[in-house]
Design a protein around this motif. Structure first.
Motif, PDB file in Angstrom:
ATOM      1  N   PHE A 217       0.853  -1.179   0.000  1.00 54.87           N
ATOM      2  CA  PHE A 217       0.000   0.000   0.000  1.00 54.87           C
ATOM      3  C   PHE A 217       0.898   1.241   0.000  1.00 54.87           C
ATOM      4  N   ASN A 218       0.751   2.079  -1.005  1.00 48.93           N
ATOM      5  CA  ASN A 218       1.547   3.300  -1.082  1.00 48.93           C
ATOM      6  C   ASN A 218       0.853   4.431  -0.325  1.00 48.93           C
ATOM      7  N   GLU A 219       1.560   4.999   0.643  1.00 49.55           N
ATOM      8  CA  GLU A 219       1.059   6.126   1.438  1.00 49.55           C
ATOM      9  C   GLU A 219      -0.262   5.796   2.126  1.00 49.55           C
ATOM     10  N   ASP A 220      -0.439   4.550   2.483  1.00 49.40           N
ATOM     11  CA  ASP A 220      -1.644   4.119   3.198  1.00 49.40           C
ATOM     12  C   ASP A 220      -1.316   2.856   3.978  1.00 49.40           C
ATOM     13  N   THR A 223      -5.897  -1.764   7.273  1.00 55.65           N
ATOM     14  CA  THR A 223      -6.273  -1.901   8.689  1.00 55.65           C
ATOM     15  C   THR A 223      -7.086  -3.156   8.978  1.00 55.65           C
ATOM     16  N   SER A 238      -8.665   0.416   4.535  1.00 49.72           N
ATOM     17  CA  SER A 238      -7.407   1.092   4.846  1.00 49.72           C
ATOM     18  C   SER A 238      -7.586   2.246   5.815  1.00 49.72           C
ATOM     19  N   MET A 239      -6.448   2.773   6.253  1.00 51.30           N
ATOM     20  CA  MET A 239      -6.419   3.899   7.173  1.00 51.30           C
ATOM     21  C   MET A 239      -7.087   5.125   6.570  1.00 51.30           C
ATOM     22  N   ASN A 240      -6.945   5.308   5.259  1.00 50.36           N
ATOM     23  CA  ASN A 240      -7.519   6.476   4.582  1.00 50.36           C
ATOM     24  C   ASN A 240      -8.949   6.251   4.104  1.00 50.36           C
ATOM     25  N   TYR A 242     -10.205   3.639   2.159  1.00 47.53           N
ATOM     26  CA  TYR A 242     -10.433   3.001   0.866  1.00 47.53           C
ATOM     27  C   TYR A 242     -10.765   1.516   1.028  1.00 47.53           C
ATOM     28  N   THR A 267     -15.262   4.163  -0.967  1.00 50.46           N
ATOM     29  CA  THR A 267     -14.535   4.902   0.062  1.00 50.46           C
ATOM     30  C   THR A 267     -15.396   5.236   1.281  1.00 50.46           C
ATOM     31  N   ARG A 271     -11.008   5.957   8.925  1.00 48.39           N
ATOM     32  CA  ARG A 271     -10.329   4.658   8.968  1.00 48.39           C
ATOM     33  C   ARG A 271     -11.336   3.516   8.971  1.00 48.39           C
ATOM     34  N   SER A 570       2.394  -1.421   6.077  1.00 44.41           N
ATOM     35  CA  SER A 570       1.726  -1.107   4.799  1.00 44.41           C
ATOM     36  C   SER A 570       1.675  -2.281   3.834  1.00 44.41           C
TER      37      SER A 570
END
Length: 580
Positions: A217-220, A223, A238-240, A242, A267, A271, A570
């Motif tokens: 996972f890039n920049e994420d 979870t 994910s944390m963001n 998604y 989305t 989180r 990640s």
């Protein structure tokens, strides 16, 4: 019970469509004169027609054979509305591909005249629908009429019906004793076992865990994860916020889902904290740290319902009820709530904990719900009445680090006896015989690890509780300690598995998961090491370190028992068992 031949052909047609074998599907439809009039989500389709979301409607109707008049009426409405919106190029392309060519020859004389009339519309600069349509209806009324007729001509499709029915049949034969425990490669065609050995759970001491796929996972940060019941889809949150669906066989994004291929994202604004598929893998639920719940259709990626908890507190877990029409969620307020998916309202509230709930599960018959939390308690309630029927704590043995031996030791009681039943005449403690499900005896080696009730205990948060379907009224309990427990519904400790890493000052388990056959357990400790527990042999062994940073979730594929983990590093990692 007799199975209709046409129903079987439709299931095969669905299989061909899902696997993009379109030519084969068309040939079969032509030879059998049977059309596949199933859609991924009839509710989404009808709503799209009524709201004029024509791109979505055409996608959902791809491969569906409608009655010719309905087919023309629908496309006529779409083309007229596009011309009104000055979308002449799209309307022209749709007119040529959908109403002319080979399709034109199938229409009767009346529809042919309507097609000639439609051609004249393209020459007009501004089209007024009231002059074209003579039925006196406004666009919304025409859409509702089309929605009504399309509903009668189509039906919902549960995904992977052919594979699901085959898997259910094999499972039924296994339960009936017609198929022995799978020990090799099962040949579906001949109904026998081949000579090629599969990597199974039969004796994992002969196998090692190896990485199969890695998802970065890039920049994420992933979870939480969840498998569909058919094992075909791996869902991640994910944390963001998604949500993504992966193919566990390849470790790549599942691009057979058109919305993912077109980069359309599912989305949340916070989180993602919990995920769950329904039984037929057609829908799933996602929850967040802010108390938001969304109900999604898998094949279309559409959000069908959103529920917001009044308290806006984090949701730790979610599960469908037996009828698949309701969900139960647990919160960090210690509440266990049941919501209806149709109404979106709270139906009932179960027992509560003094702190946040980490995990809960239903018994196999859904008559009882069992939960555990940070208050070190396990609670049981009746699903129907929500009345509490059990409540107990789990004590942890008093441990002391021995500097001389460099290991953790369990302090025995003063008289040296290990007796949880306060029976001085019997030096052995009751256990479980897993072969016949009757009470048995612990062997002396295991008995030496048992601790008297007279000790002082410290209590830890309970992270997992799992009902063992194969063993009557038995649960598996994992709390933040070096011990994993088997317990009865009355709170009696039946057996204990101790960490092989007792030589460390810190060797606590954090989470565990159980295989689909309910005979094998995987556990992870706070150093990210994987452990394998064989319930039949009552053994525990250490495997390998899975991640560099804290593991956030652990799941097992219900079909092939591959392990999947996600971590704060990640990564999602898919693990397999391989021969040493």
């Amino acid at each position: 019970m007799n199975v209709e031949k046409n129903d079987l052909i439709q299931i095969v047609l669905q299989f061909l469509q899902e696997n993009e074998l379109y030519e084969t599907k068309q040939i079969l439809q032509k030879e059998c004169k049977i059309s596949l009039n199933i859609v991924p989500s009839q509710e989404t389709l009808l709503l799209g027609i009524e709201e004029g979301k024509w791109g979505e409607v055409l996608t959902l109707l791809e491969g569906v054979t409608l009655p010719l008049k309905l087919y023309f009426d629908l496309h006529e409405e779409i083309i007229v509305e596009l011309l009104i919106l000055q979308e002449k190029e799209i309307a022209t392309e749709l007119f040529k591909t959908k109403l002319l060519g080979d399709k034109k020859t199938q229409f009767n004389e009346k529809i042919q005249r309507r097609i000639k009339r439609m051609k004249k519309m393209f020459t007009k600069e501004q089209l007024k629908p009231e002059k074209y349509f003579t039925d006196g209806l406004d666009p919304q009324q025409r859409r509702k009429n089309l929605s009504y007729h399309v509903r009668r001509a189509t039906q919902d499709a549960k995904p992977s019906r052919l594979l699901t029915l085959i898997q259910q049949g094999i499972r039924s034969q296994k339960q009936a004793g017609e198929i022995e425990k799978l020990k090799g490669k099962y040949d579906l065609y001949s109904g026998s076992f081949g000579s090629e050995e599969l990597v199974t759970h039969s004796d994992l001491s002969n196998f090692e865990v190896a990485i199969r796929h890695t998802i970065k996972f890039n920049e994420d940060i992933p979870t939480c994860i969840s498998f569909s019941a058919c094992g075909k889809y791996l869902l991640s949150g994910s944390m963001n916020g998604y949500l993504e669906v992966w193919n566990p066989s390849t470790g790549k994004l599942d691009l057979s889902l058109k919305y993912q291929k077109n980069n359309v994202l599912m989305t949340h604004q916070a989180r993602v904290s919990a995920l769950c598929f329904n039984d037929d893998s057609s829908f799933f639920v996602s929850c967040t740290d802010t108390g938001e719940i969304k109900f999604w259709h898998l094949l279309t990626g559409k959000c069908l319902k959103m529920i917001q908890l009044a308290s806006e507190k984090a949701i730790s877990n979610v599960c469908f009820t037996k009828d698949q029409k309701k969900i139960v969620v647990s919160t960090n307020e210690g509440k266990l709530l049941c919501y209806g998916l149709t109404s979106g309202t709270k139906i009932k509230e179960f027992h509560s904990h003094d702190s946040f709930i980490n995990s809960f599960c239903f018994t196999y018959n859904y008559k009882t719900i069992i939960s555990c939390g940070a208050d070190s308690r396990i609670k049981l309630s009746k699903t129907k009445s929500a009345r509490e029927k059990g409540n107990f704590r789990i004590p942890q043995e008093k441990l002391k680090y021995n500097e001389r031996t460099k290991s953790m030791e369990i302090i025995p009681d003063n008289d040296g006896k290990f007796d949880n039943n306060n029976n001085d005449d019997d030096e052995e403690e009751d256990g479980i015989d897993y072969n016949n499900n009757e009470r048995g005896k612990h062997n002396k080696e295991q008995k030496g690890l048992l601790v008297s009730k007279n000790l002082d205990f410290q209590e830890n948060t309970i992270n997992n509780v799992i009902h063992l379907i194969n063993y009557k009224k038995t649960i598996l309990v994992c709390n933040r300690s070096p011990v994993i427990y088997l317990m009865s519904f009355d709170g009696e400790i039946l057996f204990k598995f101790y960490s092989p890493r007792m030589n460390l000052k810190s060797c606590n388990f954090l989470m565990c998961a159980i295989s689909s056959d309910q005979e094998h357990i995987y556990a992870i400790d706070e150093h990210n090491y994987l452990f394998y527990i064989n319930l039949n042999k009552k053994t525990i062994e250490q495997k390998i370190k899975l991640h560099k940073k804290e593991i956030l979730d652990l799941q097992i594929n219900p079909i092939n028992n591959n392990i999947v983990t996600c971590s704060e590093d990640s990564f999602i990692k898919i693990w397999k068992m391989s021969d040493k």
